[in-house]
Design a protein around this motif. Sequence first.
Motif, PDB file in Angstrom:
ATOM      1  N   ALA A 195       0.089   9.069   6.033  1.00 36.14           N
ATOM      2  CA  ALA A 195       0.876   8.103   6.803  1.00 36.14           C
ATOM      3  C   ALA A 195       0.310   6.727   6.492  1.00 36.14           C
ATOM      4  CB  ALA A 195       0.755   8.404   8.290  1.00 36.14           C
ATOM      5  N   HIS A 196       1.177   5.756   6.303  1.00 34.40           N
ATOM      6  CA  HIS A 196       0.646   4.432   5.972  1.00 34.40           C
ATOM      7  C   HIS A 196       1.637   3.327   6.313  1.00 34.40           C
ATOM      8  CE1 HIS A 196       3.128   3.852   2.324  1.00 34.40           C
ATOM      9  NE2 HIS A 196       3.050   5.165   2.222  1.00 34.40           N
ATOM     10  N   THR A 197       1.097   2.123   6.460  1.00 37.94           N
ATOM     11  CA  THR A 197       1.915   0.940   6.695  1.00 37.94           C
ATOM     12  C   THR A 197       2.725   0.638   5.434  1.00 37.94           C
ATOM     13  OG1 THR A 197       0.219   0.076   8.161  1.00 37.94           O
ATOM     14  CG2 THR A 197       1.811  -1.515   7.294  1.00 37.94           C
ATOM     15  N   THR A 198       4.001   0.338   5.631  1.00 41.31           N
ATOM     16  CA  THR A 198       4.887   0.136   4.481  1.00 41.31           C
ATOM     17  C   THR A 198       5.138  -1.340   4.157  1.00 41.31           C
ATOM     18  OG1 THR A 198       6.719   0.330   6.030  1.00 41.31           O
ATOM     19  CG2 THR A 198       6.144   2.302   4.773  1.00 41.31           C
ATOM     20  N   SER A 199       4.674  -2.241   4.999  1.00 39.71           N
ATOM     21  CA  SER A 199       4.974  -3.658   4.779  1.00 39.71           C
ATOM     22  C   SER A 199       4.430  -4.145   3.435  1.00 39.71           C
ATOM     23  CB  SER A 199       4.320  -4.506   5.869  1.00 39.71           C
ATOM     24  OG  SER A 199       4.520  -3.940   7.132  1.00 39.71           O
TER      25      SER A 199
ATOM     26  N   PHE B  68       0.848  -1.190   0.000  1.00 32.20           N
ATOM     27  CA  PHE B  68       0.000   0.000   0.000  1.00 32.20           C
ATOM     28  C   PHE B  68       0.887   1.244   0.000  1.00 32.20           C
ATOM     29  CE2 PHE B  68      -4.103  -2.058   0.961  1.00 32.20           C
ATOM     30  CZ  PHE B  68      -3.645  -3.330   1.253  1.00 32.20           C
ATOM     31  N   GLY B  69       0.493   2.231  -0.783  1.00 35.85           N
ATOM     32  CA  GLY B  69       1.288   3.454  -0.851  1.00 35.85           C
ATOM     33  C   GLY B  69       0.514   4.512  -1.600  1.00 35.85           C
ATOM     34  N   TYR B  70       1.202   5.543  -2.022  1.00 34.49           N
ATOM     35  CA  TYR B  70       0.541   6.576  -2.831  1.00 34.49           C
ATOM     36  C   TYR B  70       1.571   7.308  -3.666  1.00 34.49           C
ATOM     37  CZ  TYR B  70       1.769  10.070   0.811  1.00 34.49           C
ATOM     38  OH  TYR B  70       2.416  10.874   1.696  1.00 34.49           O
ATOM     39  N   THR B  71       1.136   7.763  -4.829  1.00 38.01           N
ATOM     40  CA  THR B  71       2.110   8.300  -5.791  1.00 38.01           C
ATOM     41  C   THR B  71       2.649   9.654  -5.357  1.00 38.01           C
ATOM     42  OG1 THR B  71       0.499   9.476  -7.167  1.00 38.01           O
ATOM     43  CG2 THR B  71       0.873   7.153  -7.658  1.00 38.01           C
ATOM     44  N   PHE B  72       1.952  10.327  -4.447  1.00 34.10           N
ATOM     45  CA  PHE B  72       2.409  11.637  -3.985  1.00 34.10           C
ATOM     46  C   PHE B  72       3.521  11.490  -2.952  1.00 34.10           C
ATOM     47  CE2 PHE B  72       1.707  16.156  -3.324  1.00 34.10           C
ATOM     48  CZ  PHE B  72       1.131  16.521  -4.517  1.00 34.10           C
ATOM     49  N   CYS B  73       3.877  10.278  -2.678  1.00 31.43           N
ATOM     50  CA  CYS B  73       4.893   9.946  -1.687  1.00 31.43           C
ATOM     51  C   CYS B  73       6.215   9.866  -2.451  1.00 31.43           C
ATOM     52  CB  CYS B  73       4.472   8.615  -1.071  1.00 31.43           C
ATOM     53  SG  CYS B  73       5.704   7.526  -0.426  1.00 31.43           S
ATOM     54  N   PRO B  74       7.083  10.848  -2.334  1.00 31.68           N
ATOM     55  CA  PRO B  74       8.249  10.861  -3.201  1.00 31.68           C
ATOM     56  C   PRO B  74       9.370   9.955  -2.717  1.00 31.68           C
ATOM     57  CG  PRO B  74       8.303  12.778  -1.803  1.00 31.68           C
ATOM     58  CD  PRO B  74       7.074  11.998  -1.413  1.00 31.68           C
ATOM     59  N   ASP B  75       9.195   9.367  -1.556  1.00 32.74           N
ATOM     60  CA  ASP B  75      10.358   8.754  -0.924  1.00 32.74           C
ATOM     61  C   ASP B  75      10.164   7.264  -0.638  1.00 32.74           C
ATOM     62  OD1 ASP B  75      12.997   9.409   0.016  1.00 32.74           O
ATOM     63  OD2 ASP B  75      12.248   8.929   2.005  1.00 32.74           O
ATOM     64  N   ALA B  76       9.315   6.928   0.332  1.00 35.02           N
ATOM     65  CA  ALA B  76       9.194   5.527   0.749  1.00 35.02           C
ATOM     66  C   ALA B  76       8.640   4.641  -0.365  1.00 35.02           C
ATOM     67  CB  ALA B  76       8.303   5.419   1.981  1.00 35.02           C
ATOM     68  N   CYS B  77       7.611   5.119  -1.060  1.00 38.80           N
ATOM     69  CA  CYS B  77       6.949   4.252  -2.037  1.00 38.80           C
ATOM     70  C   CYS B  77       7.841   3.958  -3.241  1.00 38.80           C
ATOM     71  CB  CYS B  77       5.610   4.836  -2.444  1.00 38.80           C
ATOM     72  SG  CYS B  77       4.591   5.269  -1.006  1.00 38.80           S
ATOM     73  N   PRO B  78       8.528   4.959  -3.804  1.00 40.37           N
ATOM     74  CA  PRO B  78       9.474   4.622  -4.875  1.00 40.37           C
ATOM     75  C   PRO B  78      10.579   3.689  -4.394  1.00 40.37           C
ATOM     76  CG  PRO B  78       9.086   6.984  -4.846  1.00 40.37           C
ATOM     77  CD  PRO B  78       8.416   6.424  -3.622  1.00 40.37           C
ATOM     78  N   THR B  79      10.958   3.818  -3.127  1.00 42.67           N
ATOM     79  CA  THR B  79      11.988   2.926  -2.587  1.00 42.67           C
ATOM     80  C   THR B  79      11.485   1.490  -2.583  1.00 42.67           C
ATOM     81  OG1 THR B  79      12.871   4.708  -1.227  1.00 42.67           O
ATOM     82  CG2 THR B  79      13.432   2.463  -0.561  1.00 42.67           C
TER      83      THR B  79
ATOM     84  N   PHE C 124      -2.648   0.472   8.318  1.00 43.64           N
ATOM     85  CA  PHE C 124      -2.980   1.796   8.831  1.00 43.64           C
ATOM     86  C   PHE C 124      -2.770   2.816   7.718  1.00 43.64           C
ATOM     87  CE2 PHE C 124      -1.421   5.787  10.664  1.00 43.64           C
ATOM     88  CZ  PHE C 124      -2.476   6.105  11.499  1.00 43.64           C
ATOM     89  N   HIS C 125      -3.727   3.697   7.533  1.00 44.44           N
ATOM     90  CA  HIS C 125      -3.498   4.828   6.621  1.00 44.44           C
ATOM     91  C   HIS C 125      -4.283   6.017   7.111  1.00 44.44           C
ATOM     92  CE1 HIS C 125      -7.345   4.582   4.183  1.00 44.44           C
ATOM     93  NE2 HIS C 125      -7.358   3.449   4.843  1.00 44.44           N
ATOM     94  N   GLU C 126      -3.670   7.159   7.048  1.00 41.76           N
ATOM     95  CA  GLU C 126      -4.295   8.348   7.614  1.00 41.76           C
ATOM     96  C   GLU C 126      -3.787   9.580   6.881  1.00 41.76           C
ATOM     97  OE1 GLU C 126      -4.855   9.528  12.140  1.00 41.76           O
ATOM     98  OE2 GLU C 126      -2.798   9.855  11.493  1.00 41.76           O
ATOM     99  N   ALA C 127      -4.708  10.293   6.257  1.00 39.13           N
ATOM    100  CA  ALA C 127      -4.337  11.552   5.608  1.00 39.13           C
ATOM    101  C   ALA C 127      -4.074  12.578   6.705  1.00 39.13           C
ATOM    102  CB  ALA C 127      -5.454  12.018   4.686  1.00 39.13           C
ATOM    103  N   GLU C 128      -2.960  13.274   6.584  1.00 37.63           N
ATOM    104  CA  GLU C 128      -2.597  14.269   7.586  1.00 37.63           C
ATOM    105  C   GLU C 128      -2.438  15.624   6.906  1.00 37.63           C
ATOM    106  OE1 GLU C 128       0.300  12.319  10.760  1.00 37.63           O
ATOM    107  OE2 GLU C 128       1.173  12.319   8.759  1.00 37.63           O
TER     108      GLU C 128
END
Lengths: 155, 182
Positions: free
Chosen positions: B147-151, B54-65, B132-136
Amino acid sequence: MKRSVWRVVGIASVVLLAGTVPEAAEMALQVSDIRVEDAWIRTPAPSAEVTGGYLTIVNDGNAAVELVAASSPRARTIELHEMIMEGEVMRMRPVKAIAVPARGRTTLKPGGLHLMVFGLPDGLKPGVRIPLTLTFADGRIVEIETAIGNAEAHK
Amino acid sequence: MTRLLIVLVLAASVACSDTLPGELPIGGDFTLTDQHGQSFSSTSLRGSVALVFFGYTFCPDACPTTLSKLTAVMQRLGTDAARVRVVYVSVDPKRDIPDVMKAHLAMFDLDAVGLTGTEDQIDLVAKQYGVFHEAEAVDSAAGYLVAHTTSVFGLDANGRVRELLRYSDTVDQMVAKVKRLL
């Protein structure tokens, strides 16, 4: 690892116009205490709004410095962010400043502190160079060039 | 808060081992919309190992990793990669419409399925997986961050969650876990 080092440019001439010559000389010396290494911006997806920017700031001076802003004429805006892991949950937060200790270095890298770069032009390919201006809390400005790239080349 | 508790309970239940002998008490089938705008049912993953995250494209860091790591994992698997599917579920369906998912995934040398849906659909799938996911709202040009679970959840060929690939895992560790599912 390929390492690119950009020395500070530009500020001395501005200071020469604005202040007295001794001040300018002192400022130029201070400015050269800060170096930036291995700066890169993750290749943005087509039409993507954001991407990450990474670099290492080396502070050869005897006082700590703080990065407080970054900008580029090619980007709409750039923010300083950090990624925090709480267990397996990732959070991102804007930060006001990124400290670099005296005679030390701070690395912005995937999974940690990074520049959040908004609104780069579409279609940037790896290798394209992007000017970047870093502003420090004491007013010092460091102008560098960074390159579009991918994480694999910056391990 | 409830979701956070679910995550904490889940984290506690798997903390002692990444490799429980049986299936993890999470998961289940779902239907979402893929990056081509087509309906996608998780039942179509049967017969393959699936790596669901689970992730989101606006996430420039964890999700591309994570995407980069999974690309490396698939390359390392060689011919076995044909039996593994990568599934990326957006936790930011408001911004991640199918076209956005498609453009984002095109950045990676990875034949992944990118899924989005209504907020209710995403909430349901996240709940199934204990994510867990929560728009902040943050003081950022982004407006909000999530914020979201990265597993990454490793599903066996029968669709059961059997492995948990952690954000901190190396590519080698991830490859070993995927091989246990094959």
